[in-house]
Design a protein around this motif. Structure first.
Motif, PDB file in Angstrom:
ATOM      1  N   ALA A   1       0.850  -1.207   0.000  1.00  0.00           N
ATOM      2  CA  ALA A   1       0.000   0.000   0.000  1.00  0.00           C
ATOM      3  C   ALA A   1       0.881   1.251   0.000  1.00  0.00           C
ATOM      4  O   ALA A   1       2.030   1.194   0.463  1.00  0.00           O
ATOM      5  CB  ALA A   1      -0.899  -0.023   1.235  1.00  0.00           C
TER       6      ALA A   1
ATOM      7  N   GLY B   1       2.219  -0.544  -4.712  1.00  0.00           N
ATOM      8  CA  GLY B   1       1.746  -1.622  -5.575  1.00  0.00           C
ATOM      9  C   GLY B   1       0.327  -1.448  -6.088  1.00  0.00           C
ATOM     10  O   GLY B   1      -0.290  -2.419  -6.522  1.00  0.00           O
TER      11      GLY B   1
ATOM     12  N   GLN C   1       2.847 -10.904  -8.631  1.00  0.00           N
ATOM     13  CA  GLN C   1       4.238 -10.434  -8.607  1.00  0.00           C
ATOM     14  C   GLN C   1       5.126 -11.287  -9.523  1.00  0.00           C
ATOM     15  O   GLN C   1       6.019 -10.773 -10.198  1.00  0.00           O
ATOM     16  CB  GLN C   1       4.765 -10.437  -7.164  1.00  0.00           C
ATOM     17  CG  GLN C   1       4.688 -11.791  -6.500  1.00  0.00           C
ATOM     18  CD  GLN C   1       4.707 -11.748  -4.987  1.00  0.00           C
ATOM     19  OE1 GLN C   1       4.470 -10.709  -4.371  1.00  0.00           O
ATOM     20  NE2 GLN C   1       5.008 -12.881  -4.361  1.00  0.00           N
TER      21      GLN C   1
HETATM   22  N1  UDP Z   1      -0.544  -5.720  -2.988  1.00  0.00           N
HETATM   23  C1  UDP Z   1      -0.197  -4.712  -3.879  1.00  0.00           C
HETATM   24  N2  UDP Z   1      -1.003  -4.470  -4.945  1.00  0.00           N
HETATM   25  C2  UDP Z   1      -2.113  -5.196  -5.191  1.00  0.00           C
HETATM   26  C3  UDP Z   1      -2.450  -6.250  -4.314  1.00  0.00           C
HETATM   27  C4  UDP Z   1      -1.631  -6.505  -3.225  1.00  0.00           C
HETATM   28  O1  UDP Z   1       0.814  -4.044  -3.670  1.00  0.00           O
HETATM   29  O2  UDP Z   1      -2.789  -4.912  -6.183  1.00  0.00           O
HETATM   30  C5  UDP Z   1       0.322  -5.960  -1.837  1.00  0.00           C
HETATM   31  C6  UDP Z   1      -0.372  -5.954  -0.496  1.00  0.00           C
HETATM   32  O3  UDP Z   1      -0.488  -4.624  -0.026  1.00  0.00           O
HETATM   33  C7  UDP Z   1       0.574  -6.804   0.341  1.00  0.00           C
HETATM   34  C8  UDP Z   1       1.123  -7.790  -0.694  1.00  0.00           C
HETATM   35  O4  UDP Z   1       0.852  -7.250  -1.961  1.00  0.00           O
HETATM   36  O5  UDP Z   1       1.620  -6.013   0.848  1.00  0.00           O
HETATM   37  C9  UDP Z   1       0.473  -9.178  -0.655  1.00  0.00           C
HETATM   38  O6  UDP Z   1       0.546  -9.723   0.560  1.00  0.00           O
HETATM   39  P1  UDP Z   1       0.056 -11.197   0.872  1.00  0.00           P
HETATM   40  O7  UDP Z   1       0.451 -11.495   2.257  1.00  0.00           O
HETATM   41  O8  UDP Z   1      -1.387 -11.345   0.496  1.00  0.00           O
HETATM   42  O9  UDP Z   1       0.969 -11.986  -0.160  1.00  0.00           O
HETATM   43  P2  UDP Z   1       0.819 -13.458  -0.705  1.00  0.00           P
HETATM   44  O10 UDP Z   1       0.816 -14.304   0.531  1.00  0.00           O
HETATM   45  O11 UDP Z   1      -0.473 -13.471  -1.457  1.00  0.00           O
HETATM   46  O12 UDP Z   1       1.994 -13.647  -1.569  1.00  0.00           O
END
Ligand code: UDP
Length: 248
Positions: free
Chosen positions: A109, A135, A166
């Motif tokens: 964020a 992001g 990502q």
């Molecule tokens: N995030 C982002 N943009 C988006 C969606 C998510 O930057 O459009 C960020 C979110 O703020 C968080 C990270 O991506 O910091 C995802 O975290 P999560 O723990 O859900 O990661 P995962 O376990 O899905 O890899």
């Protein structure tokens, strides 16, 4: 050496060895795509072959989580230890501070990457964080984001957009950076590094129940965690209940 489970090849390396391999690929002036593979990703990849293909394109794949370490052992190709995104990120940052690599943080964020950067500069004296971008950029901003990264010339690019977005971003954009660079997806790590989300205490990490901590911190994750027993069942069916041997 590689371990293989459910169609994904995983580097059979300790955390320290992954850092070494990354450093030597960078030294060879390569663009290095690192993927930390967790059970959720691998389970989803069984139905979405493009995710499996993405994992196949990564230069380094690490066993992210106890579930993957367990699955490798069940499949008869054990890995030495769990190598999570945040642990690998911290180890690479220590190396970056030592070697003078520039670091870029993309994701989370608005404000979070900057807070994480401030904390990291305090934690690793001499660390050069050359740029950050949140992001939640609009599709029409995407080129501007990439241009900023190219201009800042990082050797380490951490991308926190959540999996698998990502990884898709890296697969599409890493080759467009005209310089040696390591790109790695790190999920929610910036939130932890910024101090917005707390990581599990060490005893919980060691007892392999970090997932329980994350569930308590972020109850909305419960639905995602339902994947874990399904993943375990898939691994057992594939490697213990003979599906594999019947096929041969
Ligand atoms: N995030 C982002 N943009 C988006 C969606 C998510 O930057 O459009 C960020 C979110 O703020 C968080 C990270 O991506 O910091 C995802 O975290 P999560 O723990 O859900 O990661 P995962 O376990 O899905 O890899």
């Amino acid at each position: 050496m590689m371990s293989e489970i459910l169609g994904a090849a995983i580097d059979n390396l300790t955390l320290a060895a992954v850092v070494q391999k990354t450093a030597s690929l960078l030294w060879e002036r390569r663009r290095v795509f690192v993927l930390t593979l967790n059970p959720e990703y691998l389970y989803r990849a069984q139905r979405e072959p493009e995710l499996l293909e993405l994992a196949g394109r990564a230069d380094i794949v690490t066993p992210d989580g106890t579930g993957i370490v367990w699955a490798c052992a069940v499949a008869g190709t054990p890995v030495p230890e769990r190598v999570t995104g945040i642990d690998l990120m911290l180890a690479l940052l220590a190396e970056a501070a030592r070697r003078g690599w520039r670091v870029y943080l993309l994701g989370a964020a608005p404000g979070v990457a900057d807070e994480a950067a401030d904390n990291l500069r305090r934690r690793f004296p001499g660390l050069q964080i050359c740029g950050t971008w949140h992001g939640y950029f609009a599709p029409q901003e995407a080129e501007q984001v990439l241009a900023d990264i190219v201009e800042k010339r990082p050797q380490l690019l951490f991308v926190a957009l959540g999996a698998p977005r990502q990884e898709m971003w890296l697969a599409e954009n890493l080759s467009r950076i005209p310089a040696p660079v390591v790109g790695m997806g790190v999920g929610g790590s910036f939130d932890v590094l910024a101090g917005r989300v707390k990581r599990a205490p060490l005893w919980m990490q060691k007892a392999h129940i970090e997932w329980l901590w994350r569930l308590i911190q972020e109850p909305r994750r419960w639905r995602r965690m339902l994947v874990l027993p399904k993943f375990a069942w898939l691994v057992l069916r594939e490697y213990k209940l003979g599906r594999r041997s019947k096929r041969r």
